[in-house]
Design a protein around this motif. Sequence first.
Motif, PDB file in Angstrom:
ATOM      1  N   ALA A   1       0.830  -1.202   0.000  1.00 53.86           N
ATOM      2  CA  ALA A   1       0.000   0.000   0.000  1.00 53.86           C
ATOM      3  C   ALA A   1       0.866   1.255   0.000  1.00 53.86           C
ATOM      4  CB  ALA A   1      -0.933  -0.008   1.203  1.00 53.86           C
ATOM      5  N   ARG A   2       1.907   1.231   0.789  1.00 53.63           N
ATOM      6  CA  ARG A   2       2.816   2.386   0.854  1.00 53.63           C
ATOM      7  C   ARG A   2       3.474   2.645  -0.500  1.00 53.63           C
ATOM      8  NH1 ARG A   2       7.424   0.712   4.286  1.00 53.63           N
ATOM      9  NH2 ARG A   2       8.348   0.078   2.283  1.00 53.63           N
ATOM     10  N   GLU A   3       3.892   1.586  -1.163  1.00 50.31           N
ATOM     11  CA  GLU A   3       4.612   1.733  -2.417  1.00 50.31           C
ATOM     12  C   GLU A   3       3.714   2.136  -3.578  1.00 50.31           C
ATOM     13  OE1 GLU A   3       8.006   1.579  -2.719  1.00 50.31           O
ATOM     14  OE2 GLU A   3       7.807   1.568  -0.538  1.00 50.31           O
ATOM     15  N   THR A   4       2.431   1.838  -3.495  1.00 48.69           N
ATOM     16  CA  THR A   4       1.521   2.122  -4.601  1.00 48.69           C
ATOM     17  C   THR A   4       0.540   3.251  -4.320  1.00 48.69           C
ATOM     18  OG1 THR A   4      -0.014   0.411  -3.801  1.00 48.69           O
ATOM     19  CG2 THR A   4       1.626  -0.256  -5.448  1.00 48.69           C
ATOM     20  N   GLY A   5       0.419   3.662  -3.061  1.00 46.30           N
ATOM     21  CA  GLY A   5      -0.468   4.756  -2.717  1.00 46.30           C
ATOM     22  C   GLY A   5      -1.930   4.389  -2.575  1.00 46.30           C
ATOM     23  N   VAL A   6      -2.229   3.092  -2.476  1.00 49.91           N
ATOM     24  CA  VAL A   6      -3.631   2.697  -2.336  1.00 49.91           C
ATOM     25  C   VAL A   6      -4.019   2.681  -0.859  1.00 49.91           C
ATOM     26  CG1 VAL A   6      -3.618   1.324  -4.456  1.00 49.91           C
ATOM     27  CG2 VAL A   6      -3.109   0.213  -2.268  1.00 49.91           C
ATOM     28  N   PRO A   7      -5.245   3.037  -0.526  1.00 49.91           N
ATOM     29  CA  PRO A   7      -5.727   2.889   0.845  1.00 49.91           C
ATOM     30  C   PRO A   7      -5.748   1.423   1.257  1.00 49.91           C
ATOM     31  CG  PRO A   7      -7.115   4.400  -0.385  1.00 49.91           C
ATOM     32  CD  PRO A   7      -6.221   3.737  -1.387  1.00 49.91           C
ATOM     33  N   LEU A   8      -5.799   1.195   2.576  1.00 47.14           N
ATOM     34  CA  LEU A   8      -5.656  -0.160   3.109  1.00 47.14           C
ATOM     35  C   LEU A   8      -6.541  -0.324   4.337  1.00 47.14           C
ATOM     36  CD1 LEU A   8      -4.101  -2.894   3.538  1.00 47.14           C
ATOM     37  CD2 LEU A   8      -2.371  -1.549   4.747  1.00 47.14           C
ATOM     38  N   ALA A   9      -7.325  -1.414   4.367  1.00 46.08           N
ATOM     39  CA  ALA A   9      -8.196  -1.697   5.505  1.00 46.08           C
ATOM     40  C   ALA A   9      -7.661  -2.865   6.318  1.00 46.08           C
ATOM     41  CB  ALA A   9      -9.614  -2.007   5.030  1.00 46.08           C
ATOM     42  N   SER A  10      -7.798  -2.758   7.625  1.00 44.30           N
ATOM     43  CA  SER A  10      -7.471  -3.848   8.537  1.00 44.30           C
ATOM     44  C   SER A  10      -8.521  -4.945   8.445  1.00 44.30           C
ATOM     45  CB  SER A  10      -7.420  -3.304   9.960  1.00 44.30           C
ATOM     46  OG  SER A  10      -7.520  -4.339  10.906  1.00 44.30           O
ATOM     47  N   GLY A  11      -8.126  -6.151   8.821  1.00 48.99           N
ATOM     48  CA  GLY A  11      -9.115  -7.184   9.091  1.00 48.99           C
ATOM     49  C   GLY A  11      -9.807  -6.906  10.416  1.00 48.99           C
ATOM     50  N   SER A  12     -10.792  -7.725  10.743  1.00 52.41           N
ATOM     51  CA  SER A  12     -11.529  -7.547  11.991  1.00 52.41           C
ATOM     52  C   SER A  12     -10.575  -7.496  13.182  1.00 52.41           C
ATOM     53  CB  SER A  12     -12.517  -8.695  12.189  1.00 52.41           C
ATOM     54  OG  SER A  12     -13.084  -8.626  13.476  1.00 52.41           O
ATOM     55  N   MET A  13     -10.765  -6.500  14.042  1.00 54.30           N
ATOM     56  CA  MET A  13      -9.888  -6.296  15.186  1.00 54.30           C
ATOM     57  C   MET A  13     -10.451  -6.894  16.473  1.00 54.30           C
ATOM     58  SD  MET A  13      -8.542  -2.459  14.180  1.00 54.30           S
ATOM     59  CE  MET A  13      -7.339  -2.358  15.495  1.00 54.30           C
ATOM     60  N   SER A  14     -11.416  -7.785  16.339  1.00 54.53           N
ATOM     61  CA  SER A  14     -11.989  -8.444  17.519  1.00 54.53           C
ATOM     62  C   SER A  14     -10.926  -9.182  18.322  1.00 54.53           C
ATOM     63  CB  SER A  14     -13.091  -9.414  17.092  1.00 54.53           C
ATOM     64  OG  SER A  14     -14.141  -8.743  16.432  1.00 54.53           O
ATOM     65  N   ALA A  15      -9.966  -9.772  17.619  1.00 50.44           N
ATOM     66  CA  ALA A  15      -8.901 -10.504  18.314  1.00 50.44           C
ATOM     67  C   ALA A  15      -8.120  -9.576  19.243  1.00 50.44           C
ATOM     68  CB  ALA A  15      -7.963 -11.151  17.298  1.00 50.44           C
ATOM     69  N   TYR A  16      -7.919  -8.337  18.822  1.00 49.12           N
ATOM     70  CA  TYR A  16      -7.194  -7.366  19.635  1.00 49.12           C
ATOM     71  C   TYR A  16      -7.953  -7.030  20.915  1.00 49.12           C
ATOM     72  CZ  TYR A  16      -5.949  -2.555  20.997  1.00 49.12           C
ATOM     73  OH  TYR A  16      -5.629  -1.420  21.696  1.00 49.12           O
ATOM     74  N   PHE A  17      -9.282  -6.949  20.832  1.00 51.02           N
ATOM     75  CA  PHE A  17     -10.063  -6.647  22.030  1.00 51.02           C
ATOM     76  C   PHE A  17      -9.991  -7.790  23.045  1.00 51.02           C
ATOM     77  CE2 PHE A  17     -12.822  -4.299  18.757  1.00 51.02           C
ATOM     78  CZ  PHE A  17     -12.023  -3.169  18.837  1.00 51.02           C
ATOM     79  N   LYS A  18      -9.883  -9.012  22.559  1.00 46.92           N
ATOM     80  CA  LYS A  18      -9.822 -10.171  23.449  1.00 46.92           C
ATOM     81  C   LYS A  18      -8.409 -10.459  23.931  1.00 46.92           C
ATOM     82  CE  LYS A  18     -13.913 -12.299  21.381  1.00 46.92           C
ATOM     83  NZ  LYS A  18     -14.467 -13.450  20.620  1.00 46.92           N
ATOM     84  N   ASP A  19      -7.420 -10.082  23.136  1.00 42.89           N
ATOM     85  CA  ASP A  19      -6.028 -10.344  23.486  1.00 42.89           C
ATOM     86  C   ASP A  19      -5.167  -9.170  23.022  1.00 42.89           C
ATOM     87  OD1 ASP A  19      -3.511 -11.276  24.042  1.00 42.89           O
ATOM     88  OD2 ASP A  19      -3.507 -12.837  22.492  1.00 42.89           O
ATOM     89  N   PRO A  20      -4.976  -8.164  23.876  1.00 47.56           N
ATOM     90  CA  PRO A  20      -4.192  -6.990  23.493  1.00 47.56           C
ATOM     91  C   PRO A  20      -2.765  -7.316  23.060  1.00 47.56           C
ATOM     92  CG  PRO A  20      -5.439  -6.550  25.498  1.00 47.56           C
ATOM     93  CD  PRO A  20      -5.579  -8.023  25.235  1.00 47.56           C
ATOM     94  N   ASP A  21      -2.275  -8.511  23.410  1.00 49.31           N
ATOM     95  CA  ASP A  21      -0.923  -8.876  23.010  1.00 49.31           C
ATOM     96  C   ASP A  21      -0.773  -9.012  21.495  1.00 49.31           C
ATOM     97  OD1 ASP A  21      -0.070  -8.885  25.617  1.00 49.31           O
ATOM     98  OD2 ASP A  21      -0.234 -11.062  25.878  1.00 49.31           O
ATOM     99  N   CYS A  22      -1.891  -9.155  20.781  1.00 51.03           N
ATOM    100  CA  CYS A  22      -1.791  -9.280  19.322  1.00 51.03           C
ATOM    101  C   CYS A  22      -1.936  -7.922  18.633  1.00 51.03           C
ATOM    102  CB  CYS A  22      -2.820 -10.274  18.784  1.00 51.03           C
ATOM    103  SG  CYS A  22      -4.535  -9.674  18.797  1.00 51.03           S
ATOM    104  N   ALA A  23      -1.854  -6.841  19.385  1.00 47.78           N
ATOM    105  CA  ALA A  23      -2.015  -5.504  18.816  1.00 47.78           C
ATOM    106  C   ALA A  23      -1.053  -5.247  17.667  1.00 47.78           C
ATOM    107  CB  ALA A  23      -1.832  -4.438  19.899  1.00 47.78           C
ATOM    108  N   GLY A  24       0.163  -5.754  17.790  1.00 44.93           N
ATOM    109  CA  GLY A  24       1.171  -5.508  16.764  1.00 44.93           C
ATOM    110  C   GLY A  24       0.827  -6.087  15.413  1.00 44.93           C
ATOM    111  N   THR A  25      -0.012  -7.143  15.381  1.00 43.82           N
ATOM    112  CA  THR A  25      -0.388  -7.729  14.097  1.00 43.82           C
ATOM    113  C   THR A  25      -1.322  -6.808  13.321  1.00 43.82           C
ATOM    114  OG1 THR A  25      -2.365  -8.941  14.883  1.00 43.82           O
ATOM    115  CG2 THR A  25      -0.221 -10.009  15.167  1.00 43.82           C
TER     116      THR A  25
END
Length: 362
Positions: free
Chosen positions: A82-106
């Motif tokens: 995305a950075r190299e081409t300038g296209v916008p980028l969406a995350s996948g569902s962040m539900s995992a982050y709410f249940k396990d903050p340790d995966c925030a970096g992913t």
Amino acid sequence: MIGRRKDDHVRLALEQQRTNSGRNQFDEVSFVHHALAGIDRADVSLATTFAGISWQVPLYINAMTGGSTKTGIINRDLAIAARETGVPLASGSMSAYFKDPDCAGTFSVLRTENPDGFVLANVNANATTEQAHRAVDLLRADALQIHVNTVQETVMPEGDRSFSAWLGQIEKIAAASDVPVIVKEVGFGLSRETVLTLRDLGVRVADLGGRGGTDFARIENDRRGPADYAYLHGWGLSTAACLLDAQDAGIPVLASGGVRSPLDAARALALGASGVGVSGGFLRALLDGGVEALTALISAWLDQLTALLTMLGARTPAELTRCDLTVHGDLRTFCIDRGIALGPLAQRSRTVHAPRNLTGST
């Protein structure tokens, strides 16, 4: 368990990409060829603006993954592309982050590797306003996607079984959000009635997320013990059908689901989309050839999309809505059943170009 599910989703989505027939209802939409419509490539801009959002290109990498070590690597590579081409980028569902903050970096790697790009956070319709704010803050997101996926949840062995609160939660999040809220389906489509409801709830944009690409009913069925929901494979409205159904619904729409080529992207834009999202095809390019292959593919799509606009005589993506289109097959039947007039769609250029006689008078 969540991380394992995310890895399963990627594996099964990739299997679908490699085994799909390759056809969907975008094949039932055709441009009327006008041999003298072409313009100069130098006059074409891919920039698009909608709901106060401005993108330099109308193509974006739509929500895919996050929540495990493997999917964090995928998100890193998506962010680099995305950075190299300038296209916008969406995350996948962040539900995992709410249940396990340790995966925030992913998830946060999307911003780390793409510090100046347009990034969308992604939550489900059960999220609280506090969780929605956390998701946006983690990614320093420019917009927030709320995904709706009753079919997927129904088939998912560990999925939600209560959906009645979704309307209220979407309205609360939309009212409390400091960034534009986009509600998206995950591959089963948003009907006109749904888009109108979202508009009334204060949602800024609808991502139609139609049938034709990754089938999450099939993915979740493959994850079950007995695969007893096979009859739901192929459920929903195609992206092309959603675009036709949602005409003049009062809010901008994005098109995703089954976009296989720059021609599909042009078709979607001509049917009224402000932007076009791709997931499965880009995921396959990344996992088969690495970030360099994905970057090259996105660059090629943008180059070819510019070429198509040049050929069709559209100086911007929005001007594709002046191009004449014909609709065939089952998609035409859908339009007839839904009361969608197709005649004007095939004659749009007549309102743009006044007739001129041979003497030069108009």
